[in-house]
Design an enzyme around this catalytic site. Structure first.
Site, short mmCIF file in Angstrom:
data_model
loop_
_atom_site.label_atom_id
_atom_site.label_comp_id
_atom_site.label_asym_id
_atom_site.label_seq_id
_atom_site.Cartn_x
_atom_site.Cartn_y
_atom_site.Cartn_z
N ALA A 1 16.02 -8.72 -0.43
CA ALA A 1 15.40 -7.67 0.61
C ALA A 1 14.62 -6.58 -0.24
O ALA A 1 15.08 -6.06 -1.10
CB ALA A 1 16.38 -7.06 1.60
N CYS A 2 13.18 -6.65 0.15
CA CYS A 2 12.39 -5.71 -0.34
C CYS A 2 11.98 -4.74 0.47
O CYS A 2 11.95 -5.02 1.70
CB CYS A 2 11.10 -6.27 -1.40
SG CYS A 2 9.88 -6.97 0.19
N THR A 3 11.19 -3.71 0.13
CA THR A 3 10.78 -2.77 1.08
C THR A 3 9.82 -2.92 2.10
O THR A 3 10.01 -2.64 3.22
CB THR A 3 10.21 -1.38 0.20
OG1 THR A 3 9.08 -2.12 -0.72
CG2 THR A 3 11.09 -0.77 -0.50
N THR B 1 10.83 -10.59 -1.20
CA THR B 1 11.91 -10.74 -0.68
C THR B 1 12.03 -12.35 -0.91
O THR B 1 13.23 -12.60 -1.64
CB THR B 1 12.18 -10.40 0.66
OG1 THR B 1 12.10 -9.25 1.10
CG2 THR B 1 13.35 -11.12 1.37
#
Length: 105
Positions: free
Chosen positions: A8-10, A16
């Site tokens: 999960a990325c920002t 992601t």
């Protein structure tokens, strides 16, 4: 080794999915079985099932944000890293994890 993970990325978009792909390739290159879910702008994809989590030897959280459902991994060995770590050097990351796990046994 059996591994489960979450990527999960920002923004929940590109990094992601790249992190998931690289994490899977790195683990498979080292001979491990791996299942990785993604948490992003469109929700959870490739959701881990309870059996995968229970049989896992290790949980890898390649995340840049707080994720949902982390309580599923209670009592499991967890390695938490930024997505960039697995994107840049997936095989080297797995080698480092293997080395750390063999030392801690």
């Amino acid at each position: 080794m059996k591994i489960v993970g979450v990527a999960a990325c920002t923004a929940g978009i590109a990094h992601t999915y790249i992190a998931r792909e690289k994490l899977m390739k790195g683990a498979q290159a080292r001979g491990h079985e791996i299942h990785v879910e993604t948490q992003g702008t469109i929700g959870i994809e490739n959701k881990l099932i309870q059996e995968q989590i229970q049989s896992a030897d290790l949980v890898i959280l390649a995340v840049d944000i707080k994720i949902g459902g982390e309580e599923r991994f209670k009592n499991k060995k967890i390695v938490r890293v930024p997505t960039a770590t697995v994107i840049k050097a997936p095989v080297q990351f797995m080698e480092k994890v293997e080395k750390e796990l063999s030392v801690s046994k």
